[in-house]
Design a protein around this motif. Structure first.
Motif, PDB file in Angstrom:
ATOM      1  N   LEU A  95       0.853  -1.186   0.000  1.00 58.07           N
ATOM      2  CA  LEU A  95       0.000   0.000   0.000  1.00 58.07           C
ATOM      3  C   LEU A  95       0.887   1.233   0.000  1.00 58.07           C
ATOM      4  O   LEU A  95       1.636   1.466   0.947  1.00 58.07           O
ATOM      5  N   PHE A  96       0.824   2.006  -1.086  1.00 63.06           N
ATOM      6  CA  PHE A  96       1.579   3.260  -1.167  1.00 63.06           C
ATOM      7  C   PHE A  96       0.648   4.372  -0.718  1.00 63.06           C
ATOM      8  O   PHE A  96      -0.267   4.766  -1.428  1.00 63.06           O
ATOM      9  N   LEU A  97       0.870   4.851   0.485  1.00 68.58           N
ATOM     10  CA  LEU A  97      -0.009   5.850   1.086  1.00 68.58           C
ATOM     11  C   LEU A  97       0.496   7.252   0.767  1.00 68.58           C
ATOM     12  O   LEU A  97       1.678   7.555   0.964  1.00 68.58           O
ATOM     13  N   VAL A  98      -0.413   8.097   0.268  1.00 60.97           N
ATOM     14  CA  VAL A  98      -0.050   9.489  -0.015  1.00 60.97           C
ATOM     15  C   VAL A  98      -1.049  10.423   0.657  1.00 60.97           C
ATOM     16  O   VAL A  98      -2.198  10.056   0.914  1.00 60.97           O
ATOM     17  N   ASN A  99      -0.601  11.617   0.946  1.00 56.99           N
ATOM     18  CA  ASN A  99      -1.428  12.639   1.579  1.00 56.99           C
ATOM     19  C   ASN A  99      -1.994  13.549   0.495  1.00 56.99           C
ATOM     20  O   ASN A  99      -1.256  14.292  -0.149  1.00 56.99           O
ATOM     21  N   ASN A 127      -4.858   9.115   1.133  1.00 59.69           N
ATOM     22  CA  ASN A 127      -5.314   9.363   2.497  1.00 59.69           C
ATOM     23  C   ASN A 127      -5.707  10.827   2.711  1.00 59.69           C
ATOM     24  O   ASN A 127      -5.282  11.706   1.975  1.00 59.69           O
ATOM     25  N   LYS A 128      -6.522  11.043   3.731  1.00 58.70           N
ATOM     26  CA  LYS A 128      -6.991  12.370   4.170  1.00 58.70           C
ATOM     27  C   LYS A 128      -7.998  12.976   3.195  1.00 58.70           C
ATOM     28  O   LYS A 128      -8.045  14.193   3.005  1.00 58.70           O
ATOM     29  N   ILE A 129      -8.839  12.110   2.593  1.00 53.68           N
ATOM     30  CA  ILE A 129      -9.834  12.619   1.645  1.00 53.68           C
ATOM     31  C   ILE A 129     -10.911  13.446   2.339  1.00 53.68           C
ATOM     32  O   ILE A 129     -11.657  14.179   1.676  1.00 53.68           O
ATOM     33  N   ASP A 130     -10.988  13.333   3.669  1.00 56.60           N
ATOM     34  CA  ASP A 130     -11.941  14.144   4.421  1.00 56.60           C
ATOM     35  C   ASP A 130     -11.552  15.623   4.425  1.00 56.60           C
ATOM     36  O   ASP A 130     -12.354  16.483   4.788  1.00 56.60           O
ATOM     37  N   GLN A 131     -10.324  15.924   3.986  1.00 55.34           N
ATOM     38  CA  GLN A 131      -9.825  17.301   4.032  1.00 55.34           C
ATOM     39  C   GLN A 131      -9.824  18.002   2.665  1.00 55.34           C
ATOM     40  O   GLN A 131      -9.369  19.135   2.558  1.00 55.34           O
ATOM     41  N   VAL A 132     -10.307  17.326   1.614  1.00 52.26           N
ATOM     42  CA  VAL A 132     -10.349  17.943   0.283  1.00 52.26           C
ATOM     43  C   VAL A 132     -11.713  17.715  -0.354  1.00 52.26           C
ATOM     44  O   VAL A 132     -12.454  16.807   0.027  1.00 52.26           O
ATOM     45  N   HIS A 133     -12.040  18.521  -1.358  1.00 53.60           N
ATOM     46  CA  HIS A 133     -13.280  18.343  -2.113  1.00 53.60           C
ATOM     47  C   HIS A 133     -13.097  17.156  -3.069  1.00 53.60           C
ATOM     48  O   HIS A 133     -12.023  16.987  -3.653  1.00 53.60           O
ATOM     49  N   PRO A 134     -14.128  16.318  -3.236  1.00 55.62           N
ATOM     50  CA  PRO A 134     -14.012  15.155  -4.139  1.00 55.62           C
ATOM     51  C   PRO A 134     -13.514  15.504  -5.540  1.00 55.62           C
ATOM     52  O   PRO A 134     -12.817  14.699  -6.175  1.00 55.62           O
ATOM     53  N   ASP A 135     -13.861  16.691  -6.041  1.00 53.30           N
ATOM     54  CA  ASP A 135     -13.428  17.096  -7.384  1.00 53.30           C
ATOM     55  C   ASP A 135     -11.910  17.223  -7.491  1.00 53.30           C
ATOM     56  O   ASP A 135     -11.347  17.200  -8.594  1.00 53.30           O
ATOM     57  N   GLU A 136     -11.247  17.374  -6.356  1.00 53.40           N
ATOM     58  CA  GLU A 136      -9.789  17.541  -6.362  1.00 53.40           C
ATOM     59  C   GLU A 136      -9.044  16.215  -6.507  1.00 53.40           C
ATOM     60  O   GLU A 136      -7.845  16.203  -6.793  1.00 53.40           O
ATOM     61  N   LEU A 137      -9.746  15.097  -6.312  1.00 50.96           N
ATOM     62  CA  LEU A 137      -9.082  13.795  -6.312  1.00 50.96           C
ATOM     63  C   LEU A 137      -8.644  13.331  -7.697  1.00 50.96           C
ATOM     64  O   LEU A 137      -7.558  12.759  -7.855  1.00 50.96           O
ATOM     65  N   LEU A 138      -9.477  13.555  -8.722  1.00 51.05           N
ATOM     66  CA  LEU A 138      -9.168  13.048 -10.064  1.00 51.05           C
ATOM     67  C   LEU A 138      -7.825  13.558 -10.596  1.00 51.05           C
ATOM     68  O   LEU A 138      -7.015  12.755 -11.085  1.00 51.05           O
ATOM     69  N   PRO A 139      -7.533  14.856 -10.514  1.00 45.09           N
ATOM     70  CA  PRO A 139      -6.222  15.334 -10.987  1.00 45.09           C
ATOM     71  C   PRO A 139      -5.056  14.704 -10.214  1.00 45.09           C
ATOM     72  O   PRO A 139      -3.998  14.437 -10.800  1.00 45.09           O
ATOM     73  N   ILE A 140      -5.270  14.452  -8.923  1.00 45.76           N
ATOM     74  CA  ILE A 140      -4.216  13.834  -8.112  1.00 45.76           C
ATOM     75  C   ILE A 140      -3.969  12.402  -8.583  1.00 45.76           C
ATOM     76  O   ILE A 140      -2.824  11.972  -8.757  1.00 45.76           O
ATOM     77  N   ILE A 141      -5.073  11.672  -8.820  1.00 40.25           N
ATOM     78  CA  ILE A 141      -4.956  10.292  -9.302  1.00 40.25           C
ATOM     79  C   ILE A 141      -4.258  10.255 -10.661  1.00 40.25           C
ATOM     80  O   ILE A 141      -3.363   9.427 -10.895  1.00 40.25           O
ATOM     81  N   GLU A 142      -4.659  11.152 -11.553  1.00 44.32           N
ATOM     82  CA  GLU A 142      -4.045  11.207 -12.893  1.00 44.32           C
ATOM     83  C   GLU A 142      -2.553  11.488 -12.801  1.00 44.32           C
ATOM     84  O   GLU A 142      -1.746  10.915 -13.541  1.00 44.32           O
ATOM     85  N   ASP A 143      -2.188  12.367 -11.886  1.00 45.95           N
ATOM     86  CA  ASP A 143      -0.774  12.722 -11.712  1.00 45.95           C
ATOM     87  C   ASP A 143       0.042  11.504 -11.276  1.00 45.95           C
ATOM     88  O   ASP A 143       1.100  11.208 -11.852  1.00 45.95           O
ATOM     89  N   TYR A 144      -0.452  10.781 -10.271  1.00 49.54           N
ATOM     90  CA  TYR A 144       0.292   9.614  -9.780  1.00 49.54           C
ATOM     91  C   TYR A 144       0.292   8.486 -10.808  1.00 49.54           C
ATOM     92  O   TYR A 144       1.283   7.754 -10.938  1.00 49.54           O
ATOM     93  N   ASN A 145      -0.797   8.351 -11.567  1.00 54.97           N
ATOM     94  CA  ASN A 145      -0.882   7.298 -12.576  1.00 54.97           C
ATOM     95  C   ASN A 145       0.151   7.459 -13.683  1.00 54.97           C
ATOM     96  O   ASN A 145       0.534   6.487 -14.345  1.00 54.97           O
ATOM     97  N   LYS A 146       0.576   8.690 -13.900  1.00 53.36           N
ATOM     98  CA  LYS A 146       1.598   8.943 -14.922  1.00 53.36           C
ATOM     99  C   LYS A 146       2.974   8.454 -14.476  1.00 53.36           C
ATOM    100  O   LYS A 146       3.869   8.253 -15.298  1.00 53.36           O
ATOM    101  N   GLN A 147       3.146   8.285 -13.173  1.00 55.97           N
ATOM    102  CA  GLN A 147       4.462   7.919 -12.634  1.00 55.97           C
ATOM    103  C   GLN A 147       4.683   6.408 -12.611  1.00 55.97           C
ATOM    104  O   GLN A 147       5.787   5.927 -12.844  1.00 55.97           O
ATOM    105  N   ILE A 148       3.595   5.675 -12.309  1.00 51.59           N
ATOM    106  CA  ILE A 148       3.702   4.221 -12.147  1.00 51.59           C
ATOM    107  C   ILE A 148       2.317   3.612 -12.310  1.00 51.59           C
ATOM    108  O   ILE A 148       1.308   4.253 -11.995  1.00 51.59           O
ATOM    109  N   GLU A 149       2.253   2.372 -12.793  1.00 47.94           N
ATOM    110  CA  GLU A 149       0.964   1.697 -12.952  1.00 47.94           C
ATOM    111  C   GLU A 149       0.589   1.011 -11.637  1.00 47.94           C
ATOM    112  O   GLU A 149       1.350   0.201 -11.104  1.00 47.94           O
TER     113      GLU A 149
END
Length: 304
Positions: A95-99, A127-149
């Motif tokens: 499990l690769f945990l990110v903030n 982690n800490k999704i309680d501290q951000v708006h759900p709309d902010e998650l997709l760009p974060i996921i896309e960013d990490y997906n570019k680094q590793i599958e």
């Protein structure tokens, strides 16, 4: 249901990795339902691999909370990073945990670079999704997906338990049929001495700042029941300099008394016993760079 139709028991090992201070210990405690790993807002709080055990009548998962992966500055740091990396190819899932409240940085990239070379399936756990708006998650996921599958991507909040049950269910799908390694009521494989020393260290971390949190090592020297049916715990707080000893003791002994009172409460919860806690402070100059001290204080590379 016939014997042939019975669902096979599953078991396996899962490593929780990530840069310092992303919530690994908080997640581990949430998973096992009890405090076994200390939690602090200070980076590099966890120093050893701490195993937490999750058991149901269908599966058992042994979670390994590792020290935050960072570029080491001394022998203790080197020990911590090697400890974390040693779990990567020993487990069924990583499990690769990110903030999600912080942008991907050099620390995350350092971990990603290490993850690229392992064969175990890697989950991205946001982690800490309680501290951000759900709309902010997709760009974060896309960013990490570019680094590793990643094998799976699971957003959670370790602090309030949001989606943690789904994370466990997803992990189980990656486990094979296997035995129950530990008794169902056991939540960690660490001896009580270790957990007690960590609880004391947590109280120091909560009350000190700057160099103090990283300059202490707590060693429980003895635990035995006295004639009053209390468990007497004798522990030594090792520091690197005389000035640090003064800070830990505090004016008229106020700091060490406060540490002792609060540590005793947690230890009593852990052991289910009344505790008499004795704390002592010793100066061990530059112990983090001395192999003998590291071994004496439980940071021994030969254990891993």
């Amino acid at each position: 249901m016939s014997k042939e139709e019975e669902v096979a028991y599953k078991s396996g090992f899962v490593s929780i990795v990530g840069r310092p201070n992303v919530g690994k210990s908080t997640l581990l405690n949430r998973l096992v339902g009890q405090k076994i790993a200390i939690m602090s807002d200070k980076a590099q709080t966890t120093r050893n691999k701490i195993q937490g055990i999750y058991t149901t009548d269908k599966e058992q998962i042994v979670f390994i909370d590792t020290p935050g992966i960072h570029k080491p500055q001394h022998r203790l740091g080197d020990f911590m990073v090697k400890t974390a990396l040693s779990t990567f190819n020993e487990v069924d899932v990583v499990l690769f945990l990110v903030n999600v409240t912080e942008k991907r940085g050099a620390g995350d990239n350092f971990v990603i670079d290490k993850l690229k070379h392992i064969e175990s399936p890697v989950f991205l756990v946001l982690n800490k999704i309680d501290q951000v708006h759900p709309d902010e998650l997709l760009p974060i996921i896309e960013d990490y997906n570019k680094q590793i599958e990643f094998a799976e991507i699971v957003p959670i909040s370790a602090i309030d338990g949001n989606n943690v049950e789904h994370l466990v269910e997803t992990i189980v799908t990656y486990l094979s049929e296997g035995p129950q390694f530990y008794p169902e009521d056991q939540v960690t494989d660490h001896p009580e001495y270790f957990i007690v020393s960590e609880l004391i260290r947590e109280k120091i971390l909560e009350r000190t700042r700057e160099e103090i949190p990283h300059s202490i090592a707590v060693v429980v020297e003895s635990m035995q029941r006295n004639d009053d049916d209390k468990v007497e715990v004798r522990a030594v707080i090792n520091v690197e300099r005389k000035s640090q000893k003064g800070i830990i003791i505090g004016k008229q002994g106020k700091m060490i008394k406060d540490i002792g009172i609060n540590a005793r409460r947690d230890i009593e919860k852990l052991l289910g016993d009344k505790i008499y806690l004795e704390l002592f402070v010793k100066v061990q100059s530059d112990w983090r760079d001395k192999q003998t001290n590291l071994k004496d204080f439980g940071y021994d590379k030969d254990n891993y």
